[in-house]
Design a protein around this motif. Structure first.
Motif, PDB file in Angstrom:
ATOM      1  N   GLU A  18       0.828  -1.201   0.000  1.00  0.00           N
ATOM      2  CA  GLU A  18       0.000   0.000   0.000  1.00  0.00           C
ATOM      3  C   GLU A  18       0.868   1.260   0.000  1.00  0.00           C
ATOM      4  OE1 GLU A  18      -0.378  -2.616   2.088  1.00  0.00           O
ATOM      5  OE2 GLU A  18      -2.266  -3.433   1.349  1.00  0.00           O
ATOM      6  N   TYR A  21       2.538   1.659  -3.451  1.00  0.00           N
ATOM      7  CA  TYR A  21       1.591   2.207  -4.420  1.00  0.00           C
ATOM      8  C   TYR A  21       1.400   3.707  -4.189  1.00  0.00           C
ATOM      9  CZ  TYR A  21      -2.630   3.081  -7.100  1.00  0.00           C
ATOM     10  OH  TYR A  21      -3.535   3.600  -7.978  1.00  0.00           O
ATOM     11  N   SER A  22       1.279   4.102  -2.953  1.00  0.00           N
ATOM     12  CA  SER A  22       1.119   5.513  -2.623  1.00  0.00           C
ATOM     13  C   SER A  22       2.325   6.323  -3.103  1.00  0.00           C
ATOM     14  CB  SER A  22       0.921   5.678  -1.119  1.00  0.00           C
ATOM     15  OG  SER A  22       0.783   7.029  -0.784  1.00  0.00           O
ATOM     16  N   TYR A  24       4.309   5.564  -5.532  1.00  0.00           N
ATOM     17  CA  TYR A  24       4.271   5.631  -6.993  1.00  0.00           C
ATOM     18  C   TYR A  24       3.248   6.672  -7.452  1.00  0.00           C
ATOM     19  CZ  TYR A  24       3.487   4.666 -11.841  1.00  0.00           C
ATOM     20  OH  TYR A  24       3.344   4.817 -13.194  1.00  0.00           O
ATOM     21  N   GLN A  25       2.063   6.654  -6.874  1.00  0.00           N
ATOM     22  CA  GLN A  25       1.006   7.584  -7.274  1.00  0.00           C
ATOM     23  C   GLN A  25       1.380   9.034  -6.971  1.00  0.00           C
ATOM     24  OE1 GLN A  25      -0.743   5.814  -9.510  1.00  0.00           O
ATOM     25  NE2 GLN A  25      -2.541   6.903  -8.791  1.00  0.00           N
ATOM     26  N   GLN A  26       1.939   9.277  -5.798  1.00  0.00           N
ATOM     27  CA  GLN A  26       2.225  10.649  -5.387  1.00  0.00           C
ATOM     28  C   GLN A  26       3.473  11.228  -6.029  1.00  0.00           C
ATOM     29  OE1 GLN A  26       2.319  10.586  -1.118  1.00  0.00           O
ATOM     30  NE2 GLN A  26       0.097  10.529  -0.927  1.00  0.00           N
ATOM     31  N   GLY A  28       5.581   9.416  -8.476  1.00  0.00           N
ATOM     32  CA  GLY A  28       6.041   8.804  -9.718  1.00  0.00           C
ATOM     33  C   GLY A  28       7.284   7.957  -9.515  1.00  0.00           C
ATOM     34  N   LEU A  33       7.066   1.126  -8.154  1.00  0.00           N
ATOM     35  CA  LEU A  33       6.307   0.322  -9.113  1.00  0.00           C
ATOM     36  C   LEU A  33       7.034  -0.988  -9.410  1.00  0.00           C
ATOM     37  CD1 LEU A  33       3.923  -0.023 -11.058  1.00  0.00           C
ATOM     38  CD2 LEU A  33       5.301   1.180 -12.779  1.00  0.00           C
ATOM     39  N   LEU A  68      -2.906   0.497 -13.689  1.00  0.00           N
ATOM     40  CA  LEU A  68      -2.299   1.058 -12.489  1.00  0.00           C
ATOM     41  C   LEU A  68      -1.370   2.214 -12.857  1.00  0.00           C
ATOM     42  CD1 LEU A  68      -1.205  -0.875  -9.477  1.00  0.00           C
ATOM     43  CD2 LEU A  68       0.476   0.645 -10.477  1.00  0.00           C
ATOM     44  N   SER A  70      -1.376   4.069 -15.661  1.00  0.00           N
ATOM     45  CA  SER A  70      -2.049   5.201 -16.313  1.00  0.00           C
ATOM     46  C   SER A  70      -3.118   5.842 -15.438  1.00  0.00           C
ATOM     47  CB  SER A  70      -2.672   4.739 -17.627  1.00  0.00           C
ATOM     48  OG  SER A  70      -3.695   3.792 -17.368  1.00  0.00           O
ATOM     49  N   SER A  71      -3.231   5.388 -14.213  1.00  0.00           N
ATOM     50  CA  SER A  71      -4.181   5.936 -13.236  1.00  0.00           C
ATOM     51  C   SER A  71      -5.640   5.723 -13.629  1.00  0.00           C
ATOM     52  CB  SER A  71      -3.936   7.424 -12.989  1.00  0.00           C
ATOM     53  OG  SER A  71      -2.653   7.602 -12.465  1.00  0.00           O
ATOM     54  N   CYS A  74      -7.638   3.162  -9.523  1.00  0.00           N
ATOM     55  CA  CYS A  74      -7.082   3.840  -8.363  1.00  0.00           C
ATOM     56  C   CYS A  74      -7.396   3.048  -7.100  1.00  0.00           C
ATOM     57  CB  CYS A  74      -7.641   5.251  -8.258  1.00  0.00           C
ATOM     58  SG  CYS A  74      -6.805   6.230  -7.002  1.00  0.00           S
TER      59      CYS A  74
END
Length: 191
Positions: A18, A21-22, A24-26, A28, A33, A68, A70-71, A74
């Motif tokens: 988790e 992933y956070s 990566y999302q926040q 990059g 990843l 995942l 390419s968002s 989510c």
């Protein structure tokens, strides 16, 4: 081919899936990843492979990771990351199977690799795997799916989340699947 093949080596992250992933999302963070793919790529691919054929398993696995990246998908944190990832894969697989109109079809793969055994042992193991794979394919999709998720290590509650079914339904599917496999394996041993 599972995507985690591209990132060899044991991955023992200090962060949870988790948290990765956070990151990566926040930020990059491609390293996060890569760690996610290394942690869950093989398990995801093998789950899909048991539900479909090699080509479809590869395609769906890649689609999940691309969603995942390419968002388009989510993770909301309402379950653990692996449960969410398998739910995403399951929905993608069912959509694709419906599109292809092939709910019950699968080509069995040849993923047997047993070097330290004698040729007779390798043959016996191969026959057992083939028999198990054939028996699994005789199960209805929902029973096979529940059993594969349990073999993957998911709890009953997580299987319920992934399949969007109640616990009694999942328990029944697992019970019927085990009974079927036990009956047919007993017959094979008697022959």
């Amino acid at each position: 081919m599972a995507l985690s093949f591209f990132w060899p080596g044991a991955v023992t992250p200090e962060l949870t899936s988790e948290q990765l992933y956070s990151r990566y999302q926040q930020y990059g963070d491609t390293n996060a990843l890569e760690q996610l793919i290394a942690l869950h790529g093989n398990a995801l691919y093998h789950f899909l492979l048991r539900q479909s054929d090699r080509t479809l398993a590869e395609d769906i696995s890649q689609q999940c990771w691309l969603k995942l990246v390419s968002s388009h998908a989510c993770f909301a944190g309402q379950s653990n990351f692996k449960t969410w990832l398998f739910t995403l894969a399951r929905h993608s697989l069912i959509d694709e199977l419906r599109r292809l109109n092939r709910w019950q079809w699968q080509e069995l793969g040849d993923d047997t690799a047993c070097a330290p055994f004698s040729p007779e042992e390798v043959l016996a193991i191969s026959q057992q795997r083939l028999q198990f794979g054939e028996l699994m394919m005789l199960l209805p999709f929902t029973q096979r799916e529940a059993l594969m998720l349990q073999l993957e290590g998911f709890s009953l509650q997580e299987i319920c989340q992934i399949t969007a079914q109640g616990s009694e339904t999942v328990k029944s599917r697992l019970r019927y699947a085990r009974q079927f496999l036990q009956q047919h394996s007993n017959r094979a041993q008697q022959e």
